[in-house]
Design a protein around this motif. Structure first.
Motif, short mmCIF file in Angstrom:
data_model
loop_
_atom_site.label_atom_id
_atom_site.label_comp_id
_atom_site.label_asym_id
_atom_site.label_seq_id
_atom_site.Cartn_x
_atom_site.Cartn_y
_atom_site.Cartn_z
N SER A 1 -40.99 -13.30 -12.04
CA SER A 1 -40.48 -13.55 -13.39
C SER A 1 -40.57 -12.33 -14.30
CB SER A 1 -41.22 -14.72 -14.02
OG SER A 1 -42.61 -14.44 -14.12
N SER A 2 -41.25 -11.29 -13.86
CA SER A 2 -41.28 -10.05 -14.63
C SER A 2 -40.19 -9.07 -14.22
CB SER A 2 -42.65 -9.37 -14.48
OG SER A 2 -42.87 -9.00 -13.13
N ASP A 3 -39.46 -9.41 -13.16
CA ASP A 3 -38.39 -8.54 -12.64
C ASP A 3 -37.22 -8.52 -13.62
OD1 ASP A 3 -35.90 -7.88 -10.98
OD2 ASP A 3 -37.49 -7.55 -9.50
N GLU A 4 -36.59 -7.37 -13.78
CA GLU A 4 -35.48 -7.25 -14.72
C GLU A 4 -34.29 -8.15 -14.36
OE1 GLU A 4 -35.25 -5.76 -17.67
OE2 GLU A 4 -37.37 -5.30 -17.45
N SER A 5 -34.19 -8.54 -13.10
CA SER A 5 -33.07 -9.40 -12.69
C SER A 5 -33.40 -10.88 -12.77
CB SER A 5 -32.62 -9.03 -11.27
OG SER A 5 -33.68 -9.21 -10.35
N SER A 6 -34.58 -11.22 -13.26
CA SER A 6 -35.01 -12.61 -13.37
C SER A 6 -34.33 -13.32 -14.53
CB SER A 6 -36.53 -12.67 -13.56
OG SER A 6 -36.95 -13.95 -13.99
N ASN A 7 -33.71 -14.46 -14.25
CA ASN A 7 -33.14 -15.26 -15.33
C ASN A 7 -34.23 -15.81 -16.25
OD1 ASN A 7 -30.50 -14.89 -14.51
ND2 ASN A 7 -30.42 -16.77 -13.30
N GLU A 8 -35.37 -16.16 -15.66
CA GLU A 8 -36.47 -16.64 -16.49
C GLU A 8 -36.88 -15.59 -17.51
OE1 GLU A 8 -41.19 -17.88 -16.09
OE2 GLU A 8 -39.84 -18.34 -14.43
N GLU B 1 -37.10 -13.97 -23.17
CA GLU B 1 -36.94 -12.91 -24.16
C GLU B 1 -35.90 -13.23 -25.23
OE1 GLU B 1 -36.12 -9.44 -21.85
OE2 GLU B 1 -38.25 -9.13 -21.32
N HIS B 2 -34.89 -14.05 -24.89
CA HIS B 2 -33.78 -14.27 -25.82
C HIS B 2 -33.70 -15.68 -26.39
CE1 HIS B 2 -31.89 -10.32 -25.18
NE2 HIS B 2 -32.35 -10.43 -23.94
N LEU B 3 -34.15 -16.68 -25.63
CA LEU B 3 -34.05 -18.06 -26.10
C LEU B 3 -35.39 -18.63 -26.55
CD1 LEU B 3 -32.65 -20.76 -26.60
CD2 LEU B 3 -32.79 -21.23 -24.14
N LEU B 4 -36.42 -18.44 -25.76
CA LEU B 4 -37.71 -19.07 -26.06
C LEU B 4 -38.50 -18.24 -27.07
CD1 LEU B 4 -38.62 -20.22 -22.45
CD2 LEU B 4 -37.55 -21.56 -24.27
N GLN B 5 -37.83 -17.98 -28.19
CA GLN B 5 -38.38 -17.19 -29.29
C GLN B 5 -38.24 -18.02 -30.57
OE1 GLN B 5 -39.73 -14.05 -28.98
NE2 GLN B 5 -39.39 -14.08 -26.77
N ASN B 6 -38.79 -17.52 -31.66
CA ASN B 6 -38.63 -18.15 -32.97
C ASN B 6 -38.98 -19.64 -32.87
OD1 ASN B 6 -37.63 -15.65 -34.12
ND2 ASN B 6 -35.76 -16.02 -32.95
N LYS B 7 -38.15 -20.51 -33.39
CA LYS B 7 -38.45 -21.95 -33.38
C LYS B 7 -38.47 -22.51 -31.96
CE LYS B 7 -36.52 -22.36 -37.99
NZ LYS B 7 -35.37 -22.80 -38.81
N GLY C 1 -27.50 -13.95 -17.01
CA GLY C 1 -26.48 -12.95 -17.30
C GLY C 1 -26.55 -12.46 -18.74
N ARG C 2 -25.64 -11.57 -19.08
CA ARG C 2 -25.62 -10.99 -20.44
C ARG C 2 -24.87 -11.87 -21.43
NH1 ARG C 2 -24.79 -6.72 -17.04
NH2 ARG C 2 -22.53 -6.86 -17.28
N THR C 3 -23.88 -12.62 -20.95
CA THR C 3 -23.01 -13.36 -21.85
C THR C 3 -23.75 -14.26 -22.83
OG1 THR C 3 -21.19 -13.31 -20.25
CG2 THR C 3 -21.07 -15.00 -21.96
N PRO C 4 -24.75 -15.04 -22.40
CA PRO C 4 -25.36 -15.97 -23.35
C PRO C 4 -26.44 -15.39 -24.25
CG PRO C 4 -26.30 -16.31 -21.18
CD PRO C 4 -25.24 -15.25 -21.03
N GLN C 5 -26.78 -14.12 -24.10
CA GLN C 5 -27.96 -13.61 -24.81
C GLN C 5 -27.83 -13.70 -26.33
OE1 GLN C 5 -29.04 -9.74 -23.25
NE2 GLN C 5 -29.21 -10.52 -21.16
N GLY C 6 -26.68 -13.33 -26.87
CA GLY C 6 -26.49 -13.41 -28.31
C GLY C 6 -26.51 -14.85 -28.81
N MET C 7 -25.93 -15.75 -28.04
CA MET C 7 -25.96 -17.16 -28.41
C MET C 7 -27.37 -17.71 -28.36
SD MET C 7 -26.21 -20.48 -27.23
CE MET C 7 -25.73 -20.55 -25.52
N PHE C 8 -28.15 -17.29 -27.34
CA PHE C 8 -29.54 -17.74 -27.26
C PHE C 8 -30.32 -17.32 -28.50
CE2 PHE C 8 -29.77 -17.74 -22.30
CZ PHE C 8 -29.05 -18.92 -22.27
N ALA C 9 -30.08 -16.12 -28.99
CA ALA C 9 -30.79 -15.65 -30.18
C ALA C 9 -30.48 -16.54 -31.38
CB ALA C 9 -30.42 -14.20 -30.48
#
Length: 228
Positions: free
Chosen positions: A73-80, A85-91, A41-49
Motif C-alpha cells: 500500500s506504500s507503492d506508488e502504483s497502489s490504488n489504496e 492521499e486524495h479522498l480519505l482526507q479532510n472530513k 488512476g489520475r482521473t478521479p483525484q481532483g474529484m476525490f479532493a
C-alpha cells in the motif's frame, strides 16, 4: 446509458462530488450506512479532493476499491495509496476504508480474505465509480487476461478474482462483473476526447470479451460523467 457532460474537469469534479455526497446521504438516511466503491488512476483525484470536503456523516460511510494492484500500500502504483492521499482526507478521514491488498504473497492466495472483507460493506453498493482503459477494461477485468471468462461470468461464485493482465504490470484483485452490478448507482467517470473515442467504439460493438466495459454497459443503468 445516461450522460452528464461538463465544460471542464474542474466543473465536473465539484458537481460530481456534490452528487455522490447526496447519494451517500440518502443511503445513510435510509439504511443507516452507505457504501462507496471507487477506481484508481489520475482521473478521479481532483474529484476525490472535492468529495473529501463534502458535508455528510462520513463515520457511516464505508469506502473500498473496484480493483487493486497486488503491491504494497506504500507503492506508488497502489490504488489504496492514491485513495488515502486524495479522498480519505479532510472530513472524509472519518470514513471506514476496506483495502484489498492483504498479507498474501500472491493475489490468488488473497482472494478469500478479500471476500471476507467485503462482508463488512453495506450491499448493494450505494455508489460505484468506474473508469475505463484504452483497451476497454474496467476495474481489472482486462480483455487480455486469462481470467476474463471468469470475471464476466455472472455465475462466478466469488465477488473477487485475481487477474494477471498481459498488457499491464502486476497481478490485480478485481471485483467480478456480478459484484460490480450489485450496485444501486453506477457511474463511468471519464475525461478527454481520447477516452470518449474508446467509449464510442465500445458502444458501437457487442463483443464483451474484446471490451469488457460493454458487459457493464449492457447490464447496468450507467451514467457517464465526462468532461473534455
Amino acid at each position: 446509458m445516461r450522460t452528464s457532460n461538463f465544460a471542464s474537469p474542474q466543473e465536473l469534479n465539484l458537481a460530481f462530488a456534490e452528487r455522490i455526497a447526496r447519494l451517500l446521504n440518502e443511503g445513510i438516511a435510509t439504511r443507516g450506512k452507505a457504501s462507496l466503491v471507487v477506481s484508481g488512476g489520475r482521473t478521479p483525484q481532483g474529484m476525490f479532493a472535492q468529495l473529501s470536503q463534502q458535508d455528510l456523516d462520513w463515520s457511516k460511510v464505508v469506502v473500498s476499491l473496484a480493483d487493486e494492484r497486488w503491491v504494497d500500500s506504500s507503492d506508488e502504483s497502489s490504488n489504496e495509496k492514491m485513495v488515502r492521499e486524495h479522498l480519505l482526507q479532510n472530513k472524509a478521514q472519518a470514513a471506514t476504508f476496506i483495502g484489498l491488498k492483504n498479507p498474501a504473497q500472491r493475489a490468488q492466495d488473497g482472494v478469500d480474505d478479500c471476500v471476507a472483507a467485503i462482508a463488512q460493506m453495506p450491499l448493494p453498493i450505494d455508489v460505484l465509480i468506474l473508469g475505463m482503459g484504452e483497451d476497454g477494461h474496467t476495474a481489472s477485468l482486462f480483455p487480455c487476461s486469462a481470467q476474463i471468462s471468469q470475471g464476466l461470468d455472472l455465475n462466478y461464485p466469488k465477488p473477487y478474482l485475481a487477474v494477471q493482465p498481459t498488457t499491464a504490470p502486476h497481478w490485480r484483485m478485481s471485483l467480478s462483473l456480478a459484484a460490480l452490478l450489485n450496485s444501486r448507482h453506477v457511474f463511468l467517470h471519464l475525461t478527454g476526447e481520447g477516452k470518449k473515442a474508446v467509449l464510442d467504439k465500445a458502444l458501437a460493438g457487442t463483443d464483451e470479451f474484446e471490451m469488457p466495459i460493454r458487459a457493464v454497459l449492457n447490464r447496468a443503468d450507467v451514467e457517464l460523467v465526462w468532461a473534455p
